[in-house]
Scaffold this active site. Sequence first.
Site, short mmCIF file in Angstrom:
data_model
loop_
_atom_site.label_atom_id
_atom_site.label_comp_id
_atom_site.label_asym_id
_atom_site.label_seq_id
_atom_site.Cartn_x
_atom_site.Cartn_y
_atom_site.Cartn_z
N HIS A 1 10.42 36.42 36.00
CA HIS A 1 10.13 36.37 37.26
C HIS A 1 11.48 36.73 38.11
CE1 HIS A 1 8.02 36.13 41.17
NE2 HIS A 1 6.83 36.00 40.47
N HIS B 1 0.44 32.60 36.98
CA HIS B 1 1.62 32.29 35.92
C HIS B 1 1.65 31.30 35.02
CE1 HIS B 1 3.23 35.81 38.17
NE2 HIS B 1 3.78 35.06 39.32
N GLU C 1 8.28 42.67 37.42
CA GLU C 1 7.56 41.75 36.47
C GLU C 1 7.04 42.71 35.53
OE1 GLU C 1 5.38 38.67 38.69
OE2 GLU C 1 6.54 39.51 40.22
#
Length: 363
Positions: free
Chosen positions: A181, A107, A323
């Site tokens: 997210h 991420h 996501e």
Amino acid sequence: MKPWGSIKGQEVGLYTLANAGGMQADISNYGGTIVSLRVPDRNGTLADVALGYRTLDEYAVSAYSPYFGALIGRVGNRIARGRFSLHGRDYRLATNNEPGGLPCHLHGGLKGFDKMVWKAEPFKRNGAEALRLFYTSADGEEGYPGNLEVIVTYSLGADGALSIEYEAHTDKPTPVNLTNHCYFNLKGEGEGDILDHLAEIRAANYTPVDKGLIPVGTIEPVAGTPFDFAAPHRIGERIEDRHEQLVLGAGYDHNWVLDGQGGLLSLAARVTEPVSGRVLEVLTTEPGVQFYSGNFLPLPGALPPMIGKSGKPYLHRGGFCLETQHYPDSPNQPSFPSLILNPGEVRRSVTQYRFSASAPVSL
Ligand code: GLA
């Protein structure tokens, strides 16, 4: 805008988008985070269906950041060993995650887009309340090449859709994989687990992973496996099956290869909560969706407990994420759709989280 504190002298606010149907989204320019999302059930009763914290400090200093509601970049999901090569040059990124003892970049790294203060501009578009967020990621930030300008636009339509439009420009070739997210619990945040929610995913295939949660490189059919959500299934129905991929993911934490993705906005997933009747449909132009069943949220009794914004504990599988994105580890997987954005090109994608309620059950 409601002031919400500051980070290193940069003002942070909460921006509320509302629609005529009573829905409300509070979004912060810290991480572009969806802090709350109030959605009516089939009787019109509102509940906040997005997991999150009450204060900015909790988002900013929490040692355990599960990326609640945040925008993710420059590259969402995992990159094996934090390494990739592009045009003959090797790049090394921070390894900030280690599933199965195998370090990877997750991420966007140590300080991804979820931890940045974005410039915010509220506006109205065709009657809908909207918020435009701007962030420029400098050349070399978190090890990535090129100055990357990112514009994310949230808008809340009368049809119950929270739209997220992503746009990016670069001055050097770079991988880009932007997503959000948000963790959802359609009963309301902190109201137990999501195992009774019914999920459908419009995908005939998925990308199985190794013990580091990195795709092994194959695209495999979901038919006949617990990953088949072509017809609705309770999230909890098969989650404890001894399927190798469920064991590796500690539940669902995989990328589904969406059917018929030609860059057109199409239905990726639908989740229904039978008691409240709330329905979430996810539409996207992206080729994949990571369905994560909140397996890393704390088990009951874990210390310290994770306490959500209304004082209720968040527990294992207390929220799920959808996501929308390109596939994990794409910079190292030549057969996956490319993440590379070149100078002169514009990267655009759209995802909608569309809420409705199923009809009341007549007695
Ligand atoms: C993603 C990953 C998960 C987990 C969460 C954050 O969804 O796929 O494995 O790391 O982010 O906790």
